[in-house]
Design a protein around this motif. Structure first.
Motif, PDB file in Angstrom:
ATOM      1  N   GLU A 238       0.848  -1.195   0.000  1.00  0.00           N
ATOM      2  CA  GLU A 238       0.000   0.000   0.000  1.00  0.00           C
ATOM      3  C   GLU A 238       0.883   1.244   0.000  1.00  0.00           C
ATOM      4  O   GLU A 238       1.796   1.310  -0.823  1.00  0.00           O
ATOM      5  N   VAL A 239       0.660   2.237   0.865  1.00  0.00           N
ATOM      6  CA  VAL A 239       1.398   3.488   0.726  1.00  0.00           C
ATOM      7  C   VAL A 239       2.334   3.794   1.889  1.00  0.00           C
ATOM      8  O   VAL A 239       3.276   4.570   1.724  1.00  0.00           O
ATOM      9  N   GLU A 240       2.100   3.228   3.067  1.00  0.00           N
ATOM     10  CA  GLU A 240       2.926   3.566   4.227  1.00  0.00           C
ATOM     11  C   GLU A 240       4.188   2.706   4.264  1.00  0.00           C
ATOM     12  O   GLU A 240       4.132   1.483   4.100  1.00  0.00           O
ATOM     13  N   GLU A 241       5.307   3.357   4.530  1.00  0.00           N
ATOM     14  CA  GLU A 241       6.587   2.662   4.529  1.00  0.00           C
ATOM     15  C   GLU A 241       6.663   1.567   5.589  1.00  0.00           C
ATOM     16  O   GLU A 241       7.237   0.501   5.347  1.00  0.00           O
TER      17      GLU A 241
ATOM     18  N   GLN B 105      13.384   6.600   0.053  1.00  0.00           N
ATOM     19  CA  GLN B 105      14.401   6.813   1.080  1.00  0.00           C
ATOM     20  C   GLN B 105      14.645   8.312   1.244  1.00  0.00           C
ATOM     21  O   GLN B 105      14.780   9.054   0.272  1.00  0.00           O
ATOM     22  N   GLN B 106      14.702   8.755   2.501  1.00  0.00           N
ATOM     23  CA  GLN B 106      14.885  10.171   2.796  1.00  0.00           C
ATOM     24  C   GLN B 106      16.343  10.593   2.606  1.00  0.00           C
ATOM     25  O   GLN B 106      17.246   9.759   2.585  1.00  0.00           O
ATOM     26  N   PRO B 107      16.605  11.905   2.484  1.00  0.00           N
ATOM     27  CA  PRO B 107      17.984  12.367   2.314  1.00  0.00           C
ATOM     28  C   PRO B 107      18.926  11.937   3.427  1.00  0.00           C
ATOM     29  O   PRO B 107      20.132  11.773   3.188  1.00  0.00           O
ATOM     30  N   ASP B 108      18.399  11.725   4.641  1.00  0.00           N
ATOM     31  CA  ASP B 108      19.257  11.308   5.752  1.00  0.00           C
ATOM     32  C   ASP B 108      19.463   9.796   5.804  1.00  0.00           C
ATOM     33  O   ASP B 108      20.122   9.277   6.698  1.00  0.00           O
TER      34      ASP B 108
ATOM     35  N   TRP C   6      13.668   6.222   6.469  1.00  0.00           N
ATOM     36  CA  TRP C   6      12.345   6.238   5.848  1.00  0.00           C
ATOM     37  C   TRP C   6      11.365   6.810   6.858  1.00  0.00           C
ATOM     38  O   TRP C   6      11.619   6.796   8.061  1.00  0.00           O
ATOM     39  N   ASN C   7      10.227   7.292   6.377  1.00  0.00           N
ATOM     40  CA  ASN C   7       9.245   7.883   7.274  1.00  0.00           C
ATOM     41  C   ASN C   7       7.858   7.742   6.683  1.00  0.00           C
ATOM     42  O   ASN C   7       7.617   8.149   5.535  1.00  0.00           O
TER      43      ASN C   7
ATOM     44  N   SER D 277       7.067  15.085   5.295  1.00  0.00           N
ATOM     45  CA  SER D 277       8.289  14.880   6.074  1.00  0.00           C
ATOM     46  C   SER D 277       9.477  14.625   5.155  1.00  0.00           C
ATOM     47  O   SER D 277       9.367  13.925   4.145  1.00  0.00           O
ATOM     48  N   THR D 278      10.615  15.207   5.510  1.00  0.00           N
ATOM     49  CA  THR D 278      11.826  15.036   4.703  1.00  0.00           C
ATOM     50  C   THR D 278      12.959  14.413   5.525  1.00  0.00           C
ATOM     51  O   THR D 278      14.127  14.550   5.158  1.00  0.00           O
ATOM     52  N   ARG D 279      12.632  13.749   6.625  1.00  0.00           N
ATOM     53  CA  ARG D 279      13.667  13.072   7.400  1.00  0.00           C
ATOM     54  C   ARG D 279      13.146  11.721   7.881  1.00  0.00           C
ATOM     55  O   ARG D 279      11.939  11.491   7.947  1.00  0.00           O
TER      56      ARG D 279
END
Length: 325
Positions: free
Chosen positions: A127-130, A158-161, A164-165, A172-174
């Motif tokens: 689905e959509v949630e990591e 995958q986030q820049p850091d 995942w979120n 959210s970007t972290r």
């Protein structure tokens, strides 16, 4: 080690525990632990959970929620853990033989009959949630389903850091500890099945997210990110704790043929300090909500699951790296 009373206690608990003790703590050859693992679906907790399976392959008639669950029940009881997604994760963690005819049939039935509550997606499409997709990736890869689409999607999220979120869709970007551990476990299981180099690369970057934070600290100021991370929890469901992070890194280390990272020292010392006087690890937290049955004796009591996981983590650390005290 066979004269160790803790080992004897673990071996007597359930086949789901006993076969992993033979493999991970006693170095038994595969021809010893594999027959014991085959008993998981016929005895004990595995058989009890499989007795609740619906004829269409699901549990409680739904993918993430029981078919008759309502918002009112959520508010009264909290999140339920009886539907298909959590049953499959339990069976994977308990070690149900993925090559058995009944396990393969379950994977096929779930793929044909189960649909996600989010938007009716086919189960093994995710689905959509990591967090959800990470566990579904792990379960599907373990039980032989085609979950390539989930893996490909997670690599793009995958986030820049490096983490995942599940709040990525909300801006959210972290990364978060919870989402990251769920995805990492899924990527590792998928990588075992496919040997894909891009999956290994994303996984290693995600591991750095945890390691750079000593498994429980904020990167910005070094403070503890969440006190709940320092509570021994079982079953974890989607929740992160330090032992879950350590046990994942142990499994990844064996897959990669690497020892423990020196940055695990603080977490390993914390884990050693959690043992009781008898060398067992007590349960400190477990998610509330509807379950088919409990597999631990309660908060404050020694937990076979926690003790198995702690012993194998510390054995890995002591035998391969000697990290920590």
């Amino acid at each position: 080690m066979t004269n160790d009373p803790v080992i004897a206690w673990l071996l007597a608990t359930d086949p789901a525990i006993a076969w992993q003790v033979q493999r991970d703590l006693l170095d038994a050859p595969e021809d010893v632990w594999r027959p014991l693992r085959s008993r998981v679906e016929h005895e004990g907790w595995g058989a009890r959970l499989l007795a609740h399976q619906d004829s269409d392959g699901q549990w409680a008639g739904g993918a993430f929620f029981p078919h008759d669950f309502s918002r009112e029940l959520w508010e009264a009881e909290g999140q339920p853990w009886t539907a298909t997604t959590y049953a499959l994760t339990d069976l994977r963690e308990w070690g149900r033989d993925p090559t058995s005819e009944t396990a393969r049939r379950t994977a096929d039935l779930v793929g044909r009959n189960s649909r996600w509550d989010h938007d009716g997606q086919s189960y093994w499409a995710g689905e959509v949630e990591e967090c959800i997709n990470g566990r579904t990736l792990a379960d599907g890869a373990y039980f032989g389903a085609d979950v390539t689409g989930i893996a490909d999607r997670l690599l793009t999220e995958q986030q820049p850091d490096g983490g995942w979120n599940c709040e990525r869709a909300e801006g959210s970007t972290r990364g978060s500890f919870h989402s990251t551990i769920n995805v990492l476990e899924g990527l590792l299981e998928f990588e075992k099945a496919t040997q894909r180099a891009d999956v290994a690369s994303a996984r290693h970057t995600g591991e750095e997210f945890l390691l750079s934070r000593s498994l429980f600290r904020r990167l910005t100021d070094g403070e503890i990110a969440d006190q709940d991370f320092l509570k021994l929890t079982h079953p974890n469901r989607w929740h992160y704790d330090v032992l879950r992070g350590l046990d994942y890194l142990r499994a990844a280390g064996f897959h990669d043929a690497t020892g423990p990272d020196p940055r695990l020292g603080e977490a390993l010392d914390w884990l050693r300090g959690k043992a009781d006087d008898d060398g067992r690890w007590p349960l400190e937290s477990r998610p509330g909500g509807r379950v088919w049955f409990d597999v631990d004796d309660g908060i404050g009591m020694p937990s076979a699951w926690l003790t198995l996981r702690a012993r194998r983590v510390l054995r890995w650390a002591d035998d391969t790296g000697g990290v920590g005290a």
